[in-house]
Design an enzyme around this catalytic site. Structure first.
Site, PDB file in Angstrom:
ATOM      1  N   TYR A   1      -5.665  13.649 -13.397  1.00  0.00           N
ATOM      2  CA  TYR A   1      -6.637  12.540 -13.324  1.00  0.00           C
ATOM      3  C   TYR A   1      -8.059  13.023 -13.072  1.00  0.00           C
ATOM      4  O   TYR A   1      -8.930  12.198 -12.795  1.00  0.00           O
ATOM      5  CB  TYR A   1      -6.293  11.597 -12.170  1.00  0.00           C
ATOM      6  CG  TYR A   1      -4.868  11.115 -12.095  1.00  0.00           C
ATOM      7  CD1 TYR A   1      -4.324  10.280 -13.067  1.00  0.00           C
ATOM      8  CD2 TYR A   1      -4.060  11.469 -11.010  1.00  0.00           C
ATOM      9  CE1 TYR A   1      -3.014   9.820 -12.961  1.00  0.00           C
ATOM     10  CE2 TYR A   1      -2.757  11.012 -10.908  1.00  0.00           C
ATOM     11  CZ  TYR A   1      -2.237  10.189 -11.889  1.00  0.00           C
ATOM     12  OH  TYR A   1      -0.953   9.739 -11.781  1.00  0.00           O
TER      13      TYR A   1
ATOM     14  N   TYR B   1       1.115  10.838  -3.617  1.00  0.00           N
ATOM     15  CA  TYR B   1       1.308  11.327  -4.987  1.00  0.00           C
ATOM     16  C   TYR B   1       1.048  12.834  -5.083  1.00  0.00           C
ATOM     17  O   TYR B   1       0.627  13.332  -6.116  1.00  0.00           O
ATOM     18  CB  TYR B   1       0.417  10.545  -5.972  1.00  0.00           C
ATOM     19  CG  TYR B   1       0.543   9.050  -5.797  1.00  0.00           C
ATOM     20  CD1 TYR B   1       1.682   8.393  -6.224  1.00  0.00           C
ATOM     21  CD2 TYR B   1      -0.454   8.308  -5.167  1.00  0.00           C
ATOM     22  CE1 TYR B   1       1.824   7.023  -6.028  1.00  0.00           C
ATOM     23  CE2 TYR B   1      -0.318   6.937  -4.964  1.00  0.00           C
ATOM     24  CZ  TYR B   1       0.823   6.304  -5.397  1.00  0.00           C
ATOM     25  OH  TYR B   1       0.956   4.959  -5.203  1.00  0.00           O
TER      26      TYR B   1
ATOM     27  N   ARG C   1      -2.636  16.131  -9.341  1.00  0.00           N
ATOM     28  CA  ARG C   1      -3.683  15.105  -9.446  1.00  0.00           C
ATOM     29  C   ARG C   1      -5.004  15.615 -10.029  1.00  0.00           C
ATOM     30  O   ARG C   1      -5.591  14.941 -10.889  1.00  0.00           O
ATOM     31  CB  ARG C   1      -3.919  14.415  -8.092  1.00  0.00           C
ATOM     32  CG  ARG C   1      -2.649  13.731  -7.539  1.00  0.00           C
ATOM     33  CD  ARG C   1      -2.921  12.835  -6.348  1.00  0.00           C
ATOM     34  NE  ARG C   1      -3.622  11.641  -6.751  1.00  0.00           N
ATOM     35  CZ  ARG C   1      -4.901  11.429  -6.580  1.00  0.00           C
ATOM     36  NH1 ARG C   1      -5.648  12.336  -5.965  1.00  0.00           N
ATOM     37  NH2 ARG C   1      -5.463  10.321  -7.011  1.00  0.00           N
TER      38      ARG C   1
ATOM     39  N   CYS D   1       0.138  29.042 -15.980  1.00  0.00           N
ATOM     40  CA  CYS D   1      -0.504  29.687 -17.131  1.00  0.00           C
ATOM     41  C   CYS D   1      -1.149  28.684 -18.074  1.00  0.00           C
ATOM     42  O   CYS D   1      -0.759  28.575 -19.248  1.00  0.00           O
ATOM     43  CB  CYS D   1       0.512  30.557 -17.837  1.00  0.00           C
ATOM     44  SG  CYS D   1       1.085  31.858 -16.747  1.00  0.00           S
TER      45      CYS D   1
ATOM     46  N   ARG E   1      -0.941   4.696  -1.108  1.00  0.00           N
ATOM     47  CA  ARG E   1      -1.982   5.674  -0.801  1.00  0.00           C
ATOM     48  C   ARG E   1      -2.560   5.467   0.601  1.00  0.00           C
ATOM     49  O   ARG E   1      -2.721   6.416   1.358  1.00  0.00           O
ATOM     50  CB  ARG E   1      -3.106   5.534  -1.841  1.00  0.00           C
ATOM     51  CG  ARG E   1      -4.126   6.654  -1.838  1.00  0.00           C
ATOM     52  CD  ARG E   1      -5.237   6.365  -2.850  1.00  0.00           C
ATOM     53  NE  ARG E   1      -4.747   6.039  -4.167  1.00  0.00           N
ATOM     54  CZ  ARG E   1      -4.452   6.919  -5.114  1.00  0.00           C
ATOM     55  NH1 ARG E   1      -4.628   8.194  -4.889  1.00  0.00           N
ATOM     56  NH2 ARG E   1      -4.003   6.517  -6.284  1.00  0.00           N
TER      57      ARG E   1
ATOM     58  N   PRO F   1       0.828  -1.209   0.000  1.00  0.00           N
ATOM     59  CA  PRO F   1       0.000   0.000   0.000  1.00  0.00           C
ATOM     60  C   PRO F   1       0.860   1.256   0.000  1.00  0.00           C
ATOM     61  O   PRO F   1       1.842   1.347   0.734  1.00  0.00           O
ATOM     62  CB  PRO F   1      -0.785  -0.114   1.314  1.00  0.00           C
ATOM     63  CG  PRO F   1       0.050  -0.973   2.195  1.00  0.00           C
ATOM     64  CD  PRO F   1       0.894  -1.848   1.328  1.00  0.00           C
TER      65      PRO F   1
HETATM   66  N1  LLP Z   1       2.688  -1.605  -6.104  1.00  0.00           N
HETATM   67  C1  LLP Z   1       2.926  -1.317  -7.384  1.00  0.00           C
HETATM   68  C2  LLP Z   1       3.623  -2.283  -8.228  1.00  0.00           C
HETATM   69  C3  LLP Z   1       2.466  -0.103  -7.929  1.00  0.00           C
HETATM   70  O1  LLP Z   1       2.683   0.171  -9.217  1.00  0.00           O
HETATM   71  C4  LLP Z   1       1.789   0.815  -7.080  1.00  0.00           C
HETATM   72  C5  LLP Z   1       1.307   2.113  -7.600  1.00  0.00           C
HETATM   73  C6  LLP Z   1       1.595   0.477  -5.737  1.00  0.00           C
HETATM   74  C7  LLP Z   1       2.061  -0.753  -5.273  1.00  0.00           C
HETATM   75  C8  LLP Z   1       0.899   1.390  -4.755  1.00  0.00           C
HETATM   76  O2  LLP Z   1      -0.421   1.637  -5.084  1.00  0.00           O
HETATM   77  P1  LLP Z   1      -1.372   2.409  -4.028  1.00  0.00           P
HETATM   78  O3  LLP Z   1      -1.506   1.555  -2.792  1.00  0.00           O
HETATM   79  O4  LLP Z   1      -0.726   3.692  -3.702  1.00  0.00           O
HETATM   80  O5  LLP Z   1      -2.654   2.581  -4.739  1.00  0.00           O
HETATM   81  N2  LLP Z   1      -0.075   8.801  -9.293  1.00  0.00           N
HETATM   82  C9  LLP Z   1      -1.328   8.094  -9.147  1.00  0.00           C
HETATM   83  C10 LLP Z   1      -1.142   6.716  -8.551  1.00  0.00           C
HETATM   84  C11 LLP Z   1      -0.164   5.844  -9.312  1.00  0.00           C
HETATM   85  C12 LLP Z   1       0.068   4.508  -8.685  1.00  0.00           C
HETATM   86  C13 LLP Z   1       1.151   3.766  -9.374  1.00  0.00           C
HETATM   87  N3  LLP Z   1       1.462   2.496  -8.803  1.00  0.00           N
HETATM   88  C14 LLP Z   1      -2.286   8.956  -8.329  1.00  0.00           C
HETATM   89  O6  LLP Z   1      -1.952  10.082  -7.977  1.00  0.00           O
HETATM   90  O7  LLP Z   1      -3.400   8.535  -8.058  1.00  0.00           O
END
Ligand code: LLP
Length: 418
Positions: free
Chosen positions: A314, A370, A310, A341, A274, A272
């Site tokens: 997104y 992020y 973000r 800008c 996020r 995790p």
């Molecule tokens: N493991 C792998 C292999 C990943 O590619 C990622 C995220 C995670 C774990 C962690 O995922 P999480 O638990 O944070 O959801 N920039 C985007 C999110 C990109 C996530 C990329 N990989 C945003 O701001 O929402």
């Protein structure tokens, strides 16, 4: 969504006034609540470790600040790293190599060699990468990222597990790949999948786990006993006021139950990002300008998509509140927009706010994941500071960049200097 307390109409973060933090450290500034960080880590660890041996590998791409990494190191976390830069940062923060797993995609031989030299375990993303690693670091410990054919995420841009995705070993090649890895002499430790980021339901994780379990048992038929299943990251968090939180306890119970019923695997790994850092942090940004166009009212702040990309990237929702008029009655609807800008530069659309004025402090919620890690110097705006709050005390954990930093690494060739 996480709520914050207030004192005399001022938002409080970790026992400290948001307005005092903004005054003391300047804006924009990311402010992280250390206790919340520890709580989030413990919540997810406790939810899974009740049922089976659990390793939480914090996906540090969400936020690689060294102080945040130190807190998680103290808590006992491991690390999911995606680049040699992340590996070196986590080593610098005090993680030992055995607590770090590297999952790259489309990486060079040079990076593979550099990662292998640190002693960190490599989670291979392709057959090609495996063949290259066999030359670079024969017989090393490895696992494989597979493409489960199940995707989930808050946006198509972060959905990764679907069939045909650029990530992982395609399903019909997995068994052949493990057989080849055995022939090559690798020490094969596990299997990994990551369906995507910011999913809000338990079901896709269970669908993915079904795929992983079937593979584990087929791989066992090759004479390979895996130690762990790594279910990746992706646990979503509520960004909107009325949004429900995903039930991590239910997720843990269902997934560990499946593993224990159907395999001999003893360890579950989670990555995790996020979930651990998102709601630990708010972005504080000051109101520089107010504009009424007759069509729309704007609150112009000093954070744009250079600071938090973000919303622009997104269409992500981040709750906003005025930290110095906390809980006051709202007067009208505004767009909160930044100093970049481009018309796409915004923090929040159509939000009701209590009579915003120049000098007010806007708190942007859920900025810990992020947020800082995707910030940039676009429009030649130096990258902002980060602060950590603990027990009513705020400390700088990253200095804001200076104007000199903007051109520090640039070179004017001699012939252009005249
Ligand atoms: N493991 C792998 C292999 C990943 O590619 C990622 C995220 C995670 C774990 C962690 O995922 P999480 O638990 O944070 O959801 N920039 C985007 C999110 C990109 C996530 C990329 N990989 C945003 O701001 O929402």
């Amino acid at each position: 969504m996480r709520e914050f307390p207030s004192q005399d109409g001022i938002m409080m973060i970790g026992g400290k006034s948001a307005v005092e933090i903004a005054d003391e450290f300047g804006t924009p500034v990311y402010v992280t609540d250390e206790q919340r960080l520890r709580e989030n880590y413990r919540n997810v660890y406790d939810a899974f470790s009740r049922f089976m041996d659990t390793r939480i590998h914090y996906a540090c791409k969400a936020n690689t600040n060294l102080a945040i990494l130190r807190v998680l190191e103290q808590e006992g976390a491991g690390i999911d790293a995606v680049s040699i830069g992340e590996v070196l940062t986590c080593l610098k923060a005090g993680f030992t190599p055995d607590r770090i797993m590297y999952t790259g995609v489309n990486v060079s031989d040079r990076e593979l060699r550099e990662v292998a030299e640190t002693g960190v375990m490599i989670n291979l993303d392709s057959v090609c990468e495996m063949e290259r690693l066999a030359e670079i670091a024969p017989c090393s410990d490895v696992s494989f990222r597979i493409t489960p054919g199940v995707g989930s995420g808050h946006s198509a841009k972060v959905t990764t597990g679907n069939k045909g995705a650029k990530f992982g070993i395609p399903l019909d090649q997995v068994i052949g790949t493990y057989a080849r890895a055995k022939d090559l002499g690798f020490n094969i430790k596990g299997i990994h999948a990551h369906i995507g980021s910011g999913g809000q339901t338990v079901e896709p994780f269970m669908d993915m786990m079904e795929v992983l379990i079937e593979l584990v048992n087929e791989i066992k038929g090759l004479g390979i006993d895996l130690e762990f299943i790594d279910m990746g990251g992706g646990i979503g968090v509520p960004y909107m006021p009325q949004e429900e939180e995903m039930d991590v306890g239910e997720l843990a119970m269902n997934l560990t139950d499946m593993i224990q019923e159907e395999t001999d695997i003893e360890t579950i790994v989670l990555e995790p990002g996020r979930y651990i850092v998102c709601d630990t942090t708010v972005l504080l940004t000051r109101v520089n300008d107010i504009k009424d166009t007759g069509v729309k009212k704007y609150v112009g702040v000093d954070a744009g998509f250079n600071t938090l990309v973000r919303p622009t990237m997104y269409d992500s929702y981040h709750y906003v509140a005025l930290a110095n008029k906390f809980g006051k009655a709202c007067t009208d609807k505004y767009d909160v927009v930044g100093p970049i800008c481009e018309s796409g530069d915004y923090i929040a659309h159509d939000r009701v706010l209590p009579d915003p004025r120049v000098g007010d402090i806007v708190a942007v919620y859920n900025a810990g994941a992020y947020g800082f890690s995707m910030s940039s110097r676009y429009n030649s705006r130096p990258v902002c500071a980060e602060v950590m709050v603990n027990d009513g005390k705020a400390e700088l954990i990253r200095e804001a960049e200076t104007y000199e930093d903007l051109w520090k690494h640039q070179i004017i060739p001699e012939r252009l200097r005249r």
